[in-house]
Scaffold this motif. Structure first.
Motif, PDB file in Angstrom:
ATOM      1  N   CYS A 195      41.163  16.183  19.154  1.00  0.00           N
ATOM      2  CA  CYS A 195      39.745  16.277  19.532  1.00  0.00           C
ATOM      3  C   CYS A 195      39.432  17.636  20.143  1.00  0.00           C
ATOM      4  O   CYS A 195      38.357  18.194  19.914  1.00  0.00           O
ATOM      5  CB  CYS A 195      39.386  15.182  20.538  1.00  0.00           C
ATOM      6  SG  CYS A 195      39.306  13.551  19.804  1.00  0.00           S
ATOM      7  N   GLY A 199      36.614  20.006  18.732  1.00  0.00           N
ATOM      8  CA  GLY A 199      35.518  20.433  19.612  1.00  0.00           C
ATOM      9  C   GLY A 199      35.366  21.944  19.611  1.00  0.00           C
ATOM     10  O   GLY A 199      34.255  22.478  19.515  1.00  0.00           O
ATOM     11  N   ILE A 213      33.025  11.486  20.871  1.00  0.00           N
ATOM     12  CA  ILE A 213      33.613  12.053  22.086  1.00  0.00           C
ATOM     13  C   ILE A 213      35.094  11.667  22.131  1.00  0.00           C
ATOM     14  O   ILE A 213      35.525  10.761  21.419  1.00  0.00           O
ATOM     15  CB  ILE A 213      32.895  11.557  23.361  1.00  0.00           C
ATOM     16  CG1 ILE A 213      32.937  10.024  23.458  1.00  0.00           C
ATOM     17  CG2 ILE A 213      31.479  12.068  23.420  1.00  0.00           C
ATOM     18  CD1 ILE A 213      32.452   9.487  24.783  1.00  0.00           C
ATOM     19  N   ASP A 250      25.147  13.025  16.895  1.00  0.00           N
ATOM     20  CA  ASP A 250      26.443  13.674  17.061  1.00  0.00           C
ATOM     21  C   ASP A 250      26.933  13.448  18.493  1.00  0.00           C
ATOM     22  O   ASP A 250      26.594  14.206  19.402  1.00  0.00           O
ATOM     23  CB  ASP A 250      26.335  15.182  16.781  1.00  0.00           C
ATOM     24  CG  ASP A 250      27.698  15.858  16.876  1.00  0.00           C
ATOM     25  OD1 ASP A 250      28.717  15.156  16.990  1.00  0.00           O
ATOM     26  OD2 ASP A 250      27.739  17.108  16.831  1.00  0.00           O
ATOM     27  N   TRP A 252      29.437  14.179  19.931  1.00  0.00           N
ATOM     28  CA  TRP A 252      30.211  15.271  20.525  1.00  0.00           C
ATOM     29  C   TRP A 252      29.390  16.104  21.520  1.00  0.00           C
ATOM     30  O   TRP A 252      29.946  16.698  22.449  1.00  0.00           O
ATOM     31  CB  TRP A 252      30.778  16.182  19.434  1.00  0.00           C
ATOM     32  CG  TRP A 252      31.668  17.221  20.028  1.00  0.00           C
ATOM     33  CD1 TRP A 252      31.383  18.529  20.264  1.00  0.00           C
ATOM     34  CD2 TRP A 252      32.997  17.017  20.540  1.00  0.00           C
ATOM     35  NE1 TRP A 252      32.438  19.151  20.879  1.00  0.00           N
ATOM     36  CE2 TRP A 252      33.438  18.247  21.056  1.00  0.00           C
ATOM     37  CE3 TRP A 252      33.837  15.907  20.610  1.00  0.00           C
ATOM     38  CZ2 TRP A 252      34.696  18.403  21.647  1.00  0.00           C
ATOM     39  CZ3 TRP A 252      35.087  16.059  21.195  1.00  0.00           C
ATOM     40  CH2 TRP A 252      35.508  17.298  21.698  1.00  0.00           C
ATOM     41  N   ASP A 255      30.231  15.620  25.081  1.00  0.00           N
ATOM     42  CA  ASP A 255      31.596  15.793  25.563  1.00  0.00           C
ATOM     43  C   ASP A 255      31.697  16.811  26.704  1.00  0.00           C
ATOM     44  O   ASP A 255      32.338  16.551  27.718  1.00  0.00           O
ATOM     45  CB  ASP A 255      32.511  16.213  24.411  1.00  0.00           C
ATOM     46  CG  ASP A 255      33.957  15.942  24.750  1.00  0.00           C
ATOM     47  OD1 ASP A 255      34.357  14.760  24.676  1.00  0.00           O
ATOM     48  OD2 ASP A 255      34.669  16.877  25.130  1.00  0.00           O
TER      49      ASP A 255
END
Ligand code: SF4
Length: 315
Positions: A195, A199, A213, A250, A252, A255
């Motif tokens: 991840c 990222g 996430i 999304d 992410w 995060d």
């Protein structure tokens, strides 16, 4: 599974009025556990959490993306073999690194100790596994021998599957982070490492598109408190599920705010007074109001334990 399985679309155009959260918490506390009242309030609660996290990203620079050594300032079709490998190597060493600067250590190791080899991974596997282990102190890459040893295993897999070229992991998959995730996992690295790589690639626009996430202990703890008022945190599955609910487009994007909150304020002992979201966090506001809604919110979102098995399958 409770009814609320559809994602809640959150706009980041406006910040949250703190009074709205106080009212929602009071509504839930006085609901007499009526599922309809709780479900109705939960939708707004998720929206509040989403707006809070997204406005952090929008208005506070440190909650946005970070710069990544060897990636920043390059394009995915420009990066050199050496820089791509350096980046991947440092990401692998990030696991449990604590205060050790693995990025500096990686640069020193590759430039000074290995003398800029043409291919980092091939150079590493010139060591036998035992010889590599013997260099733990000399190379000083990571505080844990197990992570040092893992790097030798990754090097072997990198050569076997990707010809020692990290760019081959992501270059053809610009719009498919999920596939890149799988390709990184081939290296037998932990999920959190994979991840981290994704990222960084997304932050630097090497990859585009939807991604979960991490759902690690930090994400779970912060999301648990901020959205549910549950100080004990969520499981990894629940954290990812909630991330999808909050930012369906999304997840992410949540995060970085979760990470910064978790590392700066929301540790095992939360420092709510100093926290920038203390007026928009279910945990902090409930505490201030003297109301306990954590269990009701948690069960409204995730149901009873038996129901949670279906959540695991769904994710
Ligand atoms: S207000 Fe407190 S519980 Fe909420 S996110 Fe901040 S530190 Fe954590």
């Amino acid at each position: 599974m409770p009814e609320m399985t559809e994602p809640v679309f959150v706009s980041d155009q406006v910040d949250t009025d703190p009074e709205q959260l106080r009212i929602l918490i009071q509504d839930i506390a006085s609901s007499c556990r009526d599922p309809k009242v709780i479900q109705h309030s939960l939708l707004d609660l998720i929206r509040v959490t989403g707006r809070t996290l997204l406005s952090l990203r929008r208005f506070e620079p440190r909650f946005r993306t970070s710069e990544w050594p060897w990636l920043s300032g390059t394009r995915h079709d420009d990066i050199t073999l050496q820089d791509a490998n350096l980046f991947l190597c440092a990401c692998i060493l990030e696991q449990n690194a604590g205060k050790t600067d693995v990025w500096d250590n990686t640069a020193y190791f590759v430039h000074e100790i290995l003398d800029d080899p043409e291919n980092l991974w091939r150079s590493i596997i010139l060591h036998s596994p035992e010889g590599w282990a013997d260099q733990f102190w000399e190379y000083n890459l990571h505080p844990e021998p197990a992570v040092h040893a893992r790097l030798r295993e990754v090097a072997s897999l990198m050569v076997r599957y990707y010809h020692g070229d990290a760019r081959l992991i992501w270059n053809e998959y610009l719009e498919n982070p999920q596939e890149v995730f799988k390709r990184i996992r081939v290296l037998k690295v932990p999920r959190s490492t994979a991840c981290l790589v994704i990222g960084a690639l997304k932050d630097e626009h090497y990859l585009e598109g939807w991604f979960d996430i991490v759902g690690d202990v930090v994400d779970s703890r912060v999301l648990g408190r901020i959205a549910c008022g549950e100080g004990n945190g969520l499981t990894s599955y629940q954290a990812r599920f909630l991330g999808r609910m909050i930012a369906a487009g999304d997840p992410w994007i949540l995060d970085r705010p979760l990470y910064v909150l978790g590392m700066s304020y929301c540790g095992p002992g939360p420092r709510c007074r100093r926290c920038p979201v203390n007026e928009r966090c279910v945990y902090a506001v409930s505490l201030e109001l003297g109301l306990s809604v954590g269990t009701m919110v948690y069960e409204g979102l995730f149901g009873q334990k038996t129901v949670q098995k279906s959540l695991k399958n769904w994710l």
